[in-house]
Design a protein around this motif. Structure first.
Motif, PDB file in Angstrom:
ATOM      1  N   SER A   1     -26.381  84.436  10.198  1.00 13.56           N
ATOM      2  CA  SER A   1     -27.263  83.563   9.199  1.00 13.56           C
ATOM      3  C   SER A   1     -27.854  84.414   8.613  1.00 13.56           C
ATOM      4  N   LEU A   2     -28.317  84.014   7.168  1.00 12.49           N
ATOM      5  CA  LEU A   2     -29.183  84.818   6.200  1.00 12.49           C
ATOM      6  C   LEU A   2     -30.088  83.823   5.322  1.00 12.49           C
ATOM      7  N   ILE A   3     -31.041  84.460   4.989  1.00 15.04           N
ATOM      8  CA  ILE A   3     -32.126  83.835   4.381  1.00 15.04           C
ATOM      9  C   ILE A   3     -32.265  84.714   3.382  1.00 15.04           C
ATOM     10  N   GLY A   4     -32.289  84.184   1.796  1.00 10.02           N
ATOM     11  CA  GLY A   4     -32.398  85.010   0.699  1.00 10.02           C
ATOM     12  C   GLY A   4     -33.930  85.055   0.187  1.00 10.02           C
TER      13      GLY A   4
ATOM     14  N   GLY B   1     -30.207  79.807   2.048  1.00 11.59           N
ATOM     15  CA  GLY B   1     -29.746  80.315   3.150  1.00 11.59           C
ATOM     16  C   GLY B   1     -28.403  79.888   3.702  1.00 11.59           C
ATOM     17  N   SER B   2     -27.750  80.576   4.488  1.00 15.37           N
ATOM     18  CA  SER B   2     -26.326  80.356   4.809  1.00 15.37           C
ATOM     19  C   SER B   2     -26.104  80.619   6.210  1.00 15.37           C
ATOM     20  N   VAL B   3     -25.115  80.109   6.754  1.00 17.65           N
ATOM     21  CA  VAL B   3     -24.506  80.437   7.892  1.00 17.65           C
ATOM     22  C   VAL B   3     -22.987  80.971   7.896  1.00 17.65           C
ATOM     23  N   CYS B   4     -22.639  81.941   8.465  1.00 16.70           N
ATOM     24  CA  CYS B   4     -21.277  82.310   8.508  1.00 16.70           C
ATOM     25  C   CYS B   4     -20.424  82.308   9.669  1.00 16.70           C
ATOM     26  N   PHE B   5     -19.470  81.802   9.678  1.00 20.61           N
ATOM     27  CA  PHE B   5     -18.449  81.612  11.153  1.00 20.61           C
ATOM     28  C   PHE B   5     -17.210  81.586  10.793  1.00 20.61           C
ATOM     29  N   ALA B   6     -16.208  82.047  11.932  1.00 20.32           N
ATOM     30  CA  ALA B   6     -14.999  81.986  11.820  1.00 20.32           C
ATOM     31  C   ALA B   6     -14.384  80.525  12.072  1.00 20.32           C
ATOM     32  N   SER B   7     -13.723  80.008  11.143  1.00 22.49           N
ATOM     33  CA  SER B   7     -13.173  78.603  11.233  1.00 22.49           C
ATOM     34  C   SER B   7     -12.039  78.653  12.334  1.00 22.49           C
ATOM     35  N   VAL B   8     -12.034  77.622  12.802  1.00 17.11           N
ATOM     36  CA  VAL B   8     -10.973  77.351  13.964  1.00 17.11           C
ATOM     37  C   VAL B   8     -10.337  75.950  13.461  1.00 17.11           C
ATOM     38  N   GLU B   9      -9.033  75.996  13.608  1.00 18.37           N
ATOM     39  CA  GLU B   9      -8.029  74.940  13.278  1.00 18.37           C
ATOM     40  C   GLU B   9      -8.379  73.874  14.613  1.00 18.37           C
ATOM     41  N   GLY B  10      -8.386  72.685  14.144  1.00 16.28           N
ATOM     42  CA  GLY B  10      -8.323  71.539  15.223  1.00 16.28           C
ATOM     43  C   GLY B  10      -9.434  70.355  14.914  1.00 16.28           C
ATOM     44  N   GLY B  11      -9.259  69.337  15.473  1.00 16.81           N
ATOM     45  CA  GLY B  11      -9.949  68.018  15.291  1.00 16.81           C
ATOM     46  C   GLY B  11     -11.421  68.381  15.744  1.00 16.81           C
TER      47      GLY B  11
END
Length: 194
Positions: free
Chosen positions: A124-127, A43-53
């Motif tokens: 999120s997806l589950i295969g 399974g996976s989670v998809c998100f938009a990355s953000v720059e920063g600590g």
């Protein structure tokens, strides 16, 4: 929602309910009994990355949490980026442990949401797969609070098995909160975990 929203046909967005993910193990039983699809353990989670600590720390917290069992044989999580620049986190479990996989995906979503990065979460997806090696994913749309089935045609490039998706919708309507707007059933070509 105000009077103008009603007149103009605008609707209030659905508040995400991450606990909807906990319905997946029950839906997995329905998929197996009704259509012969079994979990792949991926399974996976998809998100938009953000720059920063702060975001980098949360990503490391997620890795630390999900990789905690690697010393006892667990599979480490993998991060990857797709062609659109979105980040995917892939988690793997024994295929018989759908609940454990869902717990991991829920933990990732919760850590991102609680860290103030909920708007970056996409899905999120589950295969799943059947005896004919047809892939199927249950995709949870974070911003809609709904699921939809996604069934790419194996070896068919970027083609989807729409009749199978509609059949799975009918099968799962009592198990999951399904997305009613079919135009929101976005293809997730090449998604990790599928």
């Amino acid at each position: 929602m105000g009077f103008l929203d009603i007149i103009l046909g605008r609707s209030k967005p659905v508040k995400p309910d991450l606990d909807q993910l906990f319905a997946v193990p029950s839906a997995a039983l329905t998929l197996e009994a009704g259509a012969g699809f079994t979990p792949t353990g991926r399974g996976s989670v998809c998100f938009a990355s953000v720059e920063g600590g702060a975001f980098a720390r949360i990503q490391e917290d997620v890795r630390g949490l999900l990789d905690a069992d690697t010393a006892t044989g667990g599979v480490p999580v993998e991060y990857s980026q797709d062609g659109y620049g979105y980040t995917w986190l892939l988690a793997e479990h024994d295929p018989s442990d759908a609940a454990g996989l869902v717990n991991d995906l829920h933990a990732v979503n919760t850590l991102l949401q609680d860290g103030g990065f909920g708007p970056q979460l996409l899905c999120s997806l589950i295969g799943f797969t059947d005896e004919r090696d047809r892939p199927l994913a249950l995709v949870y749309l974070y911003k809609r609070g709904t699921f939809y089935p996604f069934a790419p045609v194996p070896g068919g490039g970027e083609k989807r098995d729409t009749p199978l998706e509609l059949q799975m919708r009918g099968l799962l309507e009592n198990d999951l909160r399904l997305e009613k707007d079919l135009s929101r059933w976005f293809p997730v070509w090449g998604a990790p975990g599928l």
